[in-house]
Design a protein around this motif. Structure first.
Motif, PDB file in Angstrom:
ATOM      1  N   LEU A 165       0.822  -1.207   0.000  1.00 36.38           N
ATOM      2  CA  LEU A 165       0.000   0.000   0.000  1.00 36.38           C
ATOM      3  C   LEU A 165       0.857   1.259   0.000  1.00 36.38           C
ATOM      4  O   LEU A 165       0.689   2.153  -0.837  1.00 36.38           O
ATOM      5  CB  LEU A 165      -0.927  -0.012   1.216  1.00 36.38           C
ATOM      6  N   TYR A 166       1.816   1.325   0.936  1.00 37.83           N
ATOM      7  CA  TYR A 166       2.649   2.523   1.031  1.00 37.83           C
ATOM      8  C   TYR A 166       3.648   2.602  -0.111  1.00 37.83           C
ATOM      9  O   TYR A 166       3.898   3.672  -0.673  1.00 37.83           O
ATOM     10  CB  TYR A 166       3.381   2.552   2.373  1.00 37.83           C
ATOM     11  N   GLY A 167       4.253   1.455  -0.481  1.00 38.25           N
ATOM     12  CA  GLY A 167       5.241   1.474  -1.549  1.00 38.25           C
ATOM     13  C   GLY A 167       4.633   1.853  -2.886  1.00 38.25           C
ATOM     14  O   GLY A 167       5.180   2.687  -3.623  1.00 38.25           O
ATOM     15  N   PHE A 168       3.489   1.254  -3.216  1.00 35.23           N
ATOM     16  CA  PHE A 168       2.814   1.562  -4.475  1.00 35.23           C
ATOM     17  C   PHE A 168       2.350   3.018  -4.493  1.00 35.23           C
ATOM     18  O   PHE A 168       2.499   3.727  -5.498  1.00 35.23           O
ATOM     19  CB  PHE A 168       1.633   0.608  -4.650  1.00 35.23           C
ATOM     20  N   GLY A 169       1.788   3.485  -3.359  1.00 35.84           N
ATOM     21  CA  GLY A 169       1.304   4.860  -3.292  1.00 35.84           C
ATOM     22  C   GLY A 169       2.421   5.881  -3.468  1.00 35.84           C
ATOM     23  O   GLY A 169       2.261   6.890  -4.182  1.00 35.84           O
ATOM     24  N   GLN A 170       3.573   5.642  -2.826  1.00 35.52           N
ATOM     25  CA  GLN A 170       4.697   6.568  -2.977  1.00 35.52           C
ATOM     26  C   GLN A 170       5.277   6.514  -4.394  1.00 35.52           C
ATOM     27  O   GLN A 170       5.637   7.546  -4.973  1.00 35.52           O
ATOM     28  CB  GLN A 170       5.786   6.241  -1.953  1.00 35.52           C
ATOM     29  N   TRP A 171       5.384   5.301  -4.950  1.00 34.78           N
ATOM     30  CA  TRP A 171       5.954   5.178  -6.297  1.00 34.78           C
ATOM     31  C   TRP A 171       5.078   5.868  -7.336  1.00 34.78           C
ATOM     32  O   TRP A 171       5.607   6.481  -8.284  1.00 34.78           O
ATOM     33  CB  TRP A 171       6.117   3.695  -6.656  1.00 34.78           C
ATOM     34  N   LEU A 172       3.768   5.794  -7.194  1.00 31.58           N
ATOM     35  CA  LEU A 172       2.885   6.462  -8.154  1.00 31.58           C
ATOM     36  C   LEU A 172       3.189   7.948  -8.235  1.00 31.58           C
ATOM     37  O   LEU A 172       3.098   8.560  -9.313  1.00 31.58           O
ATOM     38  CB  LEU A 172       1.420   6.248  -7.756  1.00 31.58           C
ATOM     39  N   GLN A 173       3.582   8.544  -7.118  1.00 27.50           N
ATOM     40  CA  GLN A 173       3.851   9.971  -7.105  1.00 27.50           C
ATOM     41  C   GLN A 173       5.283  10.301  -7.533  1.00 27.50           C
ATOM     42  O   GLN A 173       5.505  11.202  -8.338  1.00 27.50           O
ATOM     43  CB  GLN A 173       3.586  10.537  -5.699  1.00 27.50           C
ATOM     44  N   GLU A 174       6.249   9.560  -6.991  1.00 27.27           N
ATOM     45  CA  GLU A 174       7.646   9.907  -7.261  1.00 27.27           C
ATOM     46  C   GLU A 174       8.234   9.135  -8.436  1.00 27.27           C
ATOM     47  O   GLU A 174       9.062   9.669  -9.180  1.00 27.27           O
ATOM     48  CB  GLU A 174       8.480   9.659  -6.007  1.00 27.27           C
ATOM     49  N   GLY A 175       7.836   7.890  -8.631  1.00 26.42           N
ATOM     50  CA  GLY A 175       8.364   7.100  -9.731  1.00 26.42           C
ATOM     51  C   GLY A 175       7.573   7.273 -11.018  1.00 26.42           C
ATOM     52  O   GLY A 175       8.129   7.234 -12.114  1.00 26.42           O
ATOM     53  N   ARG A 176       6.261   7.459 -10.875  1.00 23.25           N
ATOM     54  CA  ARG A 176       5.376   7.590 -12.044  1.00 23.25           C
ATOM     55  C   ARG A 176       5.037   9.048 -12.342  1.00 23.25           C
ATOM     56  O   ARG A 176       4.552   9.371 -13.419  1.00 23.25           O
ATOM     57  CB  ARG A 176       4.104   6.793 -11.789  1.00 23.25           C
ATOM     58  N   GLY A 177       5.263   9.935 -11.352  1.00 24.55           N
ATOM     59  CA  GLY A 177       5.072  11.359 -11.581  1.00 24.55           C
ATOM     60  C   GLY A 177       3.654  11.861 -11.451  1.00 24.55           C
ATOM     61  O   GLY A 177       3.314  12.919 -11.986  1.00 24.55           O
ATOM     62  N   LEU A 178       2.796  11.137 -10.717  1.00 21.08           N
ATOM     63  CA  LEU A 178       1.419  11.584 -10.527  1.00 21.08           C
ATOM     64  C   LEU A 178       1.328  12.514  -9.321  1.00 21.08           C
ATOM     65  O   LEU A 178       2.147  12.475  -8.408  1.00 21.08           O
ATOM     66  CB  LEU A 178       0.497  10.379 -10.315  1.00 21.08           C
ATOM     67  N   SER A 179       0.290  13.350  -9.291  1.00 20.83           N
ATOM     68  CA  SER A 179       0.018  14.173  -8.113  1.00 20.83           C
ATOM     69  C   SER A 179      -0.642  13.314  -7.047  1.00 20.83           C
ATOM     70  O   SER A 179      -1.105  12.193  -7.317  1.00 20.83           O
ATOM     71  CB  SER A 179      -0.902  15.334  -8.484  1.00 20.83           C
ATOM     72  N   ALA A 180      -0.716  13.834  -5.811  1.00 21.37           N
ATOM     73  CA  ALA A 180      -1.344  13.075  -4.727  1.00 21.37           C
ATOM     74  C   ALA A 180      -2.813  12.768  -5.031  1.00 21.37           C
ATOM     75  O   ALA A 180      -3.258  11.625  -4.840  1.00 21.37           O
ATOM     76  CB  ALA A 180      -1.212  13.836  -3.408  1.00 21.37           C
ATOM     77  N   PRO A 181      -3.626  13.738  -5.506  1.00 18.42           N
ATOM     78  CA  PRO A 181      -5.015  13.386  -5.853  1.00 18.42           C
ATOM     79  C   PRO A 181      -5.104  12.351  -6.958  1.00 18.42           C
ATOM     80  O   PRO A 181      -5.952  11.452  -6.908  1.00 18.42           O
ATOM     81  CB  PRO A 181      -5.614  14.731  -6.289  1.00 18.42           C
ATOM     82  N   GLU A 182      -4.215  12.447  -7.970  1.00 10.79           N
ATOM     83  CA  GLU A 182      -4.234  11.464  -9.055  1.00 10.79           C
ATOM     84  C   GLU A 182      -3.877  10.076  -8.551  1.00 10.79           C
ATOM     85  O   GLU A 182      -4.491   9.078  -8.938  1.00 10.79           O
ATOM     86  CB  GLU A 182      -3.256  11.890 -10.154  1.00 10.79           C
TER      87      GLU A 182
END
Length: 459
Positions: free
Chosen positions: A294-311
């Motif tokens: 949960l935490y790893g995927f959520g952080q990667w979506l923002q920093e590794g994939r470049g999405l915003s927190a709402p996205e």
């Protein structure tokens, strides 16, 4: 004489043959305070780190502080629920959760924010043991083994909320910043206080000696667990004194509990209950994988994939959708072994799927992985809770339920440590792949434990 009579419970406006459904709202609302705060942080860690200039190893204390307080507080407060009744502890805990939310909203620095998470962990430790105690007392009052559907409802709400949290957190951050993820605890706490004061039964024993509280045992338990958890959070040879302290406190705790007339945790009874011990072990393994994902995927979506927190929060929304569908199909049928084995297999598939992700991975693949991750969320927690309800001593339901949550949050602490290890400077795709390899080992161990436990096939 029943426990209800010993506690002096006044008559309620309910069908004597049925569960008092006025209790459901405060039970559910109180018990979701902890998982909603745990999961909202999955998308709040990055903006909090940016706000205070803190790297992931420092913001990981926001996770660890909550889980450390909860791991210690759940069985301790659960035992107080067993001894003094659920109402008083429920109201005290939810009030503390509201105060913690206010402190976090106004926090001027990271470590004040960590302190608010510790208070939040302690405050949210009361509602779940209180709810399980109420379930057991209602079963005794009505003469039914388990109130129909209520246990499933409680588990469903907790599991769904835990995976809805990232989406809620993303929406709150988009609406007003990360501080809203703390401020939301104030109205939730007020709602719990109102419902709890109006609907939970009073416990006013008349002519019955007050039960003795094993304060020394509770303090030794807290000292041992805290020392071990602090070491797990920052394992290093320089911190050798922490496991030594934990072992010493643990030895004193065991000696105390084996000789106490009214122990905090009856080690003789617990040691002879192998199925219950296996349930605690399964909970630890399952939630190590679940929270690290949960935490790893959520952080990667923002920093590794470049999405915003709402996205990122919206993209993780398929998790609760799948969890709702799964729990709706399986919630009213108690088949712990089948549900656990299926959940473990899907956990393995989800962890393996993380190896496929890169910075340019298509959105459909991210949605598919998020949807798959909701399946074990809907199966595993409910199966372990059903197992605990059947395996635990009714007189110690509160503390037994608290130990189940302790196992869950020890897994979460291990997950936080794993994320800090693989993401030392940020959530990169390489770090995500390292996390996936680690979690594949944990999920395999969980599958083997579930498949080997024959006791789950018996009522």
């Amino acid at each position: 004489m029943t426990r209800c009579a010993l506690r002096g419970r006044p008559p309620r406006r309910a069908d004597p043959a049925g569960f008092d459904r006025r209790l459901i709202a405060p039970m559910v609302l109180g018990s979701i305070l902890n998982p909603v705060n745990s999961s909202m942080l999955a998308v709040a860690l990055v903006p909090i780190g940016h706000a205070f200039g803190a790297a992931p190893p420092r913001t990981a204390w926001l996770i660890s502080g909550l889980y450390l307080a909860t791991a210690v507080g759940q069985p301790v407060i659960g035992r107080l629920v067993d001894l003094h009744g659920p109402r008083r502890l429920y109201l005290l805990g939810t009030a503390l959760a509201g105060a913690a939310g206010l402190l976090g909203t106004l926090a001027p620095g990271l470590w004040v924010l960590v302190a608010s998470r510790v208070l939040l962990g302690l405050g949210t430790s009361a509602a779940y043991p209180a709810s399980m105690s109420l379930l057991r007392s209602e079963a005794e009052r009505t003469g039914r083994h388990s109130p129909a559907g209520v246990l499933a409802t409680l588990s469903i709400c907790n599991q769904v909320v835990s995976v809805t949290g990232p989406a809620l957190g993303g929406l709150l951050i988009g609406a007003g910043g990360w501080r809203l993820t703390f401020a939301v605890n104030v109205p939730l706490s007020l709602a719990c206080l109102v419902l709890g004061a109006r609907r939970l039964p009073r416990t006013t024993p008349a002519g019955v000696p007050k039960p003795r509280t094993d304060g020394a045992g509770m303090l030794l338990f807290a000292a041992a667990l805290t020392a071990f958890v602090l070491f797990l959070m920052r394992p290093a040879t320089a911190h050798w004194y922490l496991p030594v302290t934990g072992l010493a406190a643990g030895a004193l705790f065991a000696r105390r509990e084996l000789n106490a007339r009214e122990p905090f945790i009856d080690l003789r009874v617990l040691g002879g209950n192998a199925p219950l011990l296996a349930t605690y072990g399964r909970q630890l393994l399952a939630y190590t994988t679940s929270y690290a994902f949960l935490y790893g995927f959520g952080q990667w979506l923002q920093e590794g994939r470049g999405l915003s927190a709402p996205e990122a929060g919206l993209l993780m929304l398929p998790m609760p959708v799948t969890a709702v569908a799964v729990t709706a199909l399986t919630g009213r049928r108690s088949r712990p072994r089948i549900n656990l084995v299926v959940g473990a297999v899907v956990q393995l598939l989800c962890c393996g799927a993380l190896l496929l992700l890169h910075a340019d991975s298509p959105a459909w693949l991210l949605v598919l992985i998020a949807a798959m991750a909701g399946i074990p969320q809907g199966l595993i927690g409910l199966a372990n809770q059903n197992a605990l309800y059947a395996q635990a001593d009714p007189a110690r339901m509160g503390s037994s339920a608290g130990l189940l949550r302790t196992s869950m949050y020890l897994g979460a602490l291990l997950a936080a440590a794993a994320n800090a290890l693989v993401f030392p400077t940020g959530a990169t795709s390489t770090g995500l792949h390292d996390l996936a390899a680690l979690l594949l080992g944990v999920a395999t161990a969980f599958l083997l434990v579930c498949a080997a436990d024959r006791s789950l096939s018996r009522p």
